[in-house]
Scaffold this active site. Sequence first.
Site, PDB file in Angstrom:
ATOM      1  N   HIS A  86      11.077 -25.733  -1.300  1.00  0.00           N
ATOM      2  CA  HIS A  86      11.388 -27.007  -1.959  1.00  0.00           C
ATOM      3  C   HIS A  86      10.156 -27.914  -1.980  1.00  0.00           C
ATOM      4  CE1 HIS A  86      13.391 -30.687  -3.124  1.00  0.00           C
ATOM      5  NE2 HIS A  86      13.022 -31.263  -1.995  1.00  0.00           N
ATOM      6  N   ASP A  89       7.838 -26.712  -4.645  1.00  0.00           N
ATOM      7  CA  ASP A  89       8.390 -27.042  -5.956  1.00  0.00           C
ATOM      8  C   ASP A  89       8.199 -28.521  -6.264  1.00  0.00           C
ATOM      9  OD1 ASP A  89       9.952 -26.474  -8.356  1.00  0.00           O
ATOM     10  OD2 ASP A  89      11.548 -27.621  -7.373  1.00  0.00           O
TER      11      ASP A  89
END
Length: 114
Positions: A86, A89
């Site tokens: 995450h 990203d």
Amino acid sequence: MEINHDKSVDVEKLATISMQVILHAGNARASLFKAIDSASNYDFKIADELLETANDDLTEAHRVQTETMQLEAEGIQVPYSVLFSHAQDTLMTVKSEQNLIKEMIKLYKRIGEK
């Protein structure tokens, strides 16, 4: 980063690193959107300062991410982490936003010249 004697990355430290990446990327995002807001009001001095602040945060986030990835390239086992994925990203998304916002600010500057 703490490396255990078995040449693996400490999971708790990886979570801390992930949060550092997310924090710096989030701070950069906030600065970027303040920059485009300033540019829309033709306050380019503030916009440029905020772009620099965002760049500093993105540079730090990228440094932390790269150091972690280099460990794996050196053969040190880095566990899979949804949080680290995450974080990567988030960093990648904010970097794309940075590129777009820089171009938008260029357009505001051209409009302001006329």
